[in-house]
Design a protein around this motif. Structure first.
Motif, PDB file in Angstrom:
ATOM      1  N   SER A 417     -28.362  31.841  36.877  1.00  0.00           N
ATOM      2  CA  SER A 417     -29.300  32.120  35.796  1.00  0.00           C
ATOM      3  C   SER A 417     -30.634  32.557  36.384  1.00  0.00           C
ATOM      4  O   SER A 417     -31.148  31.936  37.312  1.00  0.00           O
ATOM      5  N   GLU A 418     -31.176  33.635  35.823  1.00  0.00           N
ATOM      6  CA  GLU A 418     -32.489  34.119  36.241  1.00  0.00           C
ATOM      7  C   GLU A 418     -33.535  33.646  35.246  1.00  0.00           C
ATOM      8  O   GLU A 418     -33.340  33.721  34.038  1.00  0.00           O
ATOM      9  N   HIS A 419     -34.661  33.158  35.772  1.00  0.00           N
ATOM     10  CA  HIS A 419     -35.748  32.705  34.899  1.00  0.00           C
ATOM     11  C   HIS A 419     -37.062  32.799  35.653  1.00  0.00           C
ATOM     12  O   HIS A 419     -37.192  32.301  36.781  1.00  0.00           O
ATOM     13  N   ALA A 420     -38.030  33.476  35.042  1.00  0.00           N
ATOM     14  CA  ALA A 420     -39.386  33.570  35.579  1.00  0.00           C
ATOM     15  C   ALA A 420     -39.394  34.009  37.038  1.00  0.00           C
ATOM     16  O   ALA A 420     -40.107  33.449  37.878  1.00  0.00           O
ATOM     17  N   GLY A 421     -38.597  35.009  37.363  1.00  0.00           N
ATOM     18  CA  GLY A 421     -38.599  35.569  38.698  1.00  0.00           C
ATOM     19  C   GLY A 421     -37.799  34.801  39.723  1.00  0.00           C
ATOM     20  O   GLY A 421     -37.859  35.115  40.918  1.00  0.00           O
ATOM     21  N   HIS A 422     -37.062  33.805  39.313  1.00  0.00           N
ATOM     22  CA  HIS A 422     -36.243  33.022  40.228  1.00  0.00           C
ATOM     23  C   HIS A 422     -34.784  33.039  39.774  1.00  0.00           C
ATOM     24  O   HIS A 422     -34.492  33.185  38.591  1.00  0.00           O
ATOM     25  N   LEU A 423     -33.901  32.871  40.741  1.00  0.00           N
ATOM     26  CA  LEU A 423     -32.475  32.769  40.457  1.00  0.00           C
ATOM     27  C   LEU A 423     -32.032  31.350  40.748  1.00  0.00           C
ATOM     28  O   LEU A 423     -32.220  30.834  41.859  1.00  0.00           O
ATOM     29  N   ARG A 424     -31.449  30.697  39.732  1.00  0.00           N
ATOM     30  CA  ARG A 424     -30.932  29.347  39.906  1.00  0.00           C
ATOM     31  C   ARG A 424     -29.417  29.413  40.050  1.00  0.00           C
ATOM     32  O   ARG A 424     -28.744  30.114  39.290  1.00  0.00           O
ATOM     33  N   ILE A 425     -28.860  28.665  41.015  1.00  0.00           N
ATOM     34  CA  ILE A 425     -27.421  28.686  41.273  1.00  0.00           C
ATOM     35  C   ILE A 425     -26.911  27.253  41.407  1.00  0.00           C
ATOM     36  O   ILE A 425     -27.442  26.463  42.193  1.00  0.00           O
ATOM     37  N   ALA A 426     -25.873  26.939  40.641  1.00  0.00           N
ATOM     38  CA  ALA A 426     -25.222  25.626  40.726  1.00  0.00           C
ATOM     39  C   ALA A 426     -23.924  25.780  41.496  1.00  0.00           C
ATOM     40  O   ALA A 426     -23.091  26.629  41.173  1.00  0.00           O
ATOM     41  N   THR A 427     -23.729  24.970  42.525  1.00  0.00           N
ATOM     42  CA  THR A 427     -22.533  25.050  43.357  1.00  0.00           C
ATOM     43  C   THR A 427     -22.002  23.659  43.669  1.00  0.00           C
ATOM     44  O   THR A 427     -22.715  22.663  43.558  1.00  0.00           O
ATOM     45  N   THR A 428     -20.742  23.628  44.075  1.00  0.00           N
ATOM     46  CA  THR A 428     -20.117  22.390  44.543  1.00  0.00           C
ATOM     47  C   THR A 428     -19.786  22.550  46.014  1.00  0.00           C
ATOM     48  O   THR A 428     -19.199  23.557  46.424  1.00  0.00           O
ATOM     49  N   THR A 429     -20.154  21.581  46.822  1.00  0.00           N
ATOM     50  CA  THR A 429     -19.883  21.607  48.256  1.00  0.00           C
ATOM     51  C   THR A 429     -18.820  20.570  48.603  1.00  0.00           C
ATOM     52  O   THR A 429     -18.546  19.645  47.842  1.00  0.00           O
ATOM     53  N   GLY A 430     -18.226  20.750  49.767  1.00  0.00           N
ATOM     54  CA  GLY A 430     -17.300  19.756  50.294  1.00  0.00           C
ATOM     55  C   GLY A 430     -15.886  19.840  49.777  1.00  0.00           C
ATOM     56  O   GLY A 430     -15.092  18.930  50.025  1.00  0.00           O
ATOM     57  N   GLU A 431     -15.531  20.924  49.055  1.00  0.00           N
ATOM     58  CA  GLU A 431     -14.164  21.009  48.536  1.00  0.00           C
ATOM     59  C   GLU A 431     -13.148  21.167  49.655  1.00  0.00           C
ATOM     60  O   GLU A 431     -11.966  20.887  49.474  1.00  0.00           O
TER      61      GLU A 431
END
Length: 664
Positions: A417-431
């Motif tokens: 998601s992009e908001h106010a000039g930033h990109l937010r990314i949700a991820t899962t690690t350790g799979e």
């Protein structure tokens, strides 16, 4: 109903970034048994290599492709003799339904004004719902479209136009190339996407080796009784498309036409390997590039779809899969789509009105033998997702501007998601290790790089993400294994994101949808405390206080399952009437009526759900079991539900049947 595009690249002098595709579709290959009889899996595209480099000419392209493919050749060719494309979203395993939120549209679900739609003095557009898409202004292909005066559908593989006022089917077309799969509309035009269909190589009229496929784009005039304006058959599988205004970008994936041999009674594995290497070393450039057949405006032509100079590749790559992006203006004449091709893959596409992001977590690759894991690892050994940003604010092809990466794996496009000039990314690690946890990373553009400026982790330790929703400066992340923590994440300070709350309930939400200020709808599955799924669940959450989110209301359908859990297009929320509509199938009730599924209609009033009813369609003789209702739309004061059997028109308030429009 303006929407955005799925993918497009400007390839030229120093063009950068890995190419992409859509909806979790990418390619892997596995070499067959080697010369010594061993078997190994090989990535078709390396995890490294971000910059794109254009081939100077056909000789350079051919030499590089041959050099990169030769190490992957075995006695069974590449990937055991053929490749197959699998939709990672549509075929999500039960334990990981692919779903995500759709951003609110103008007027809380009302259709935005669409300048391309034609009106006449007799038939005015009515207020109507639109396709449930990720971002406002970004249209996505689907089974059904409406402009308020017509309903256009390919729910049973044929294109139909239903006049809203008369309830009459005004257009019925069997389209060339096979059953239609999705469509986009603009004004009196529809772009119908067909494929993959058949196994004939365009431009050659002979079977494609290795079970190759072809896709077709069909431009249709929707006026009168309808007319096909043009067809473009392209070698390769259709992946996905996005549309802004009247312009659609369509992404295809193809493979080289290398007619490999295989060991048999007269040919040993060593001999097959030698022959297959000869095939690669002698295949001309025409066998590596996708071909096309065009029939448009009285003109028929065929040949190689893309020129060598329009093909680019990562600086480091090891394979042959090719993604081609076509740009189609529905208001013009169908041509070859100004194609751009890349010898590279991607996983996920997310777009706003001005930027397009392509992410590749290197996970889902498909070969003849099935899905092969293709993890990408950072220097620390962590699985990795790369992200590429394109500027789509100007006319023509998108322009690459920056790239970066984060640790972990994505769920789907709603993880970005992009908001106010930033990109937010949700991820899962350790799979890869089984020691999972999730995180949200915030990136900012610094020159040609997307640089992490903030990160918060520790979400759902031992679990993984099942849905994500970003609304303004707030993120909502659902993880699941046995219970469903709904995390609220404060992103108002991009450098210091923080988890502000955690709501633990049984079950999970696989799809999240904004329902007004401080309220969130969730669709998923109820479950026991040990994680056993019990059936469809719809929840209403109060998120006004980020530190103490709570569930206000819950509806359950024991044994039920809904297409919404893996395809957000199937969800309808009409806030003017408080209606929540989703297709369901009750797997515990196998009676003729219930087994075929229907549209569950709920009314959200205050803090409570009320079941208004279940809309089911007549079972057509010879077609049972029917997949049931697939989509629901609001047009004026009516609820239109669509299945493969027909369209049912119901009163919006009482659900009383007003008309049944059978398809046969």
């Amino acid at each position: 109903m303006k929407r955005d595009l799925s993918l497009g690249l400007r390839i030229g002098a120093p063009v950068v970034a890995v190419g992409a595709l859509v909806s979790g579709l990418v390619l892997w290959g596995s070499a067959g048994p080697g010369e010594n009889g061993t078997t190994g899996d090989h990535a078709i595209v390396g995890a490294e290599g971000i910059s794109l480099v254009a081939f100077d000419d056909c000789d350079a392209a051919l030499g590089e492709l041959r050099r990169r493919v030769l190490p992957l050749v075995g006695p069974y060719g590449l990937g055991g003799g053929g490749m197959a494309v699998e939709d990672g979203a549509g075929a999500a395993p039960p334990q990981a339904p692919a779903a995500g939120p759709a951003a609110p549209r103008p007027a809380e679900g009302r259709a935005a004004a669409e300048p391309g739609f034609a009106e006449d003095s007799q038939k005015k557009e009515q207020e109507h719902s639109t396709t449930n898409t990720h971002e406002a202004g970004v249209d996505e292909p689907d089974l059904v479209k409406t402009d308020g005066r017509r309903l256009i559908t390919i729910a049973d593989g044929r294109l139909r136009v239903v006049d809203v006022a008369s309830r009459a089917v005004t257009v019925l077309l069997d389209l060339p190339g096979g059953p239609a799969t999705q469509l986009l509309i603009s004004g009196d035009r529809a772009l119908v996407l067909v494929g993959p269909a058949g196994d004939t190589v365009p431009g050659r009229g002979k079977p494609a080796p290795g079970g190759g496929t072809r896709s077709e784009l069909v431009l249709v005039d929707l006026t009168g009784t309808g007319k096909v304006l043009g067809t473009l058959a392209v070698e390769g599988g259709y992946l996905d498309a996005r549309q802004v205004g009247s312009v659609a970008r369509v992404v295809l994936r193809s493979e080289p036409r290398l007619e490999f041999v295989y060991p048999d009674g007269a040919r040993s594995e060593r001999e097959a390997l030698r022959r297959n290497r000869d095939i690669v070393e002698n295949a001309p450039i025409e066998d590596w590039l996708p071909r096309y057949d065009l029939d448009s405006g009285g003109k028929r032509e065929s040949g190689t779809l893309v020129e060598c100079a329009a093909v680019s590749h990562p600086a480091s790559f090891s394979g042959t899969a090719m993604l081609t992006v076509l740009t189609i203006d529905l208001a013009g004449q169908l041509g070859t789509g100004d194609p751009v091709s890349i010898v590279a893959d991607g996983d996920t596409v997310y777009g706003t009105g001005s930027n397009l992001y392509v992410a590749d977590d290197h996970q889902t690759r498909v070969s003849f033998g099935g899905v092969l894991p293709r993890p990408s690892f950072a220097p620390s050994g962590e699985q990795r997702t790369e992200v590429y940003q394109f500027d789509i604010s100007g006319p023509g092809r998108p322009v690459y501007v920056a790239s970066g990466g984060v640790n972990g794996l994505l769920l789907n496009q709603y993880s970005l998601s992009e908001h106010a000039g930033h990109l937010r990314i949700a991820t899962t690690t350790g799979e890869d290790t089984g020691r999972t946890e999730s995180m949200v990373t915030v990136l900012a553009r610094r020159g040609d790089e997307l640089v992490p400026v903030g990160r918060v982790g520790g979400l759902g330790v031992g679990e993984r993400i099942y849905s994500v929703r970003f609304i303004g400066p707030v993120g909502y992340v659902v993880t699941f294994r046995q219970t469903d923590p709904l995390y609220t994440v404060d992103l108002s300070d991009p450098a210091r994101p923080r988890v502000t709350g955690e709501l633990k309930i049984t079950g999970y939400s696989a799809y999240l949808h904004a329902a007004g200020a401080g309220r969130l709808l969730g669709v998923g599955q109820e479950a026991t405390e040990t994680g056993r799924r019990l059936g469809t669940q719809v929840s209403l959450f109060d998120t006004a206080n980020l530190s103490s989110a709570r569930r206000l209301a819950q509806y359950q359908l024991p044994g039920g399952t809904s297409e919404v859990e893996f395809d957000p297009h199937a969800f309808l929320y009409w806030p003017e009437k408080g209606l929540v509509v989703l297709p369901v199938i009750n797997v515990r009730d196998r009676t003729e009526k219930a087994g075929m599924g229907g549209a569950l209609v709920l009314r959200l009033a205050g803090d409570a759900f009320t079941e208004l009813g279940m809309i089911t369609h007549p079972v057509e003789p010879g077609r049972y079991p029917d997949p049931g209702v697939r989509r629901a739309l609001v047009i004026g004061d009516e609820l239109w539900t669509v299945s493969g059997s027909g369209v049912l028109v119901s009163d919006l308030d009482r659900l009383a049947q007003r008309a049944w429009i059978p398809f046969r």
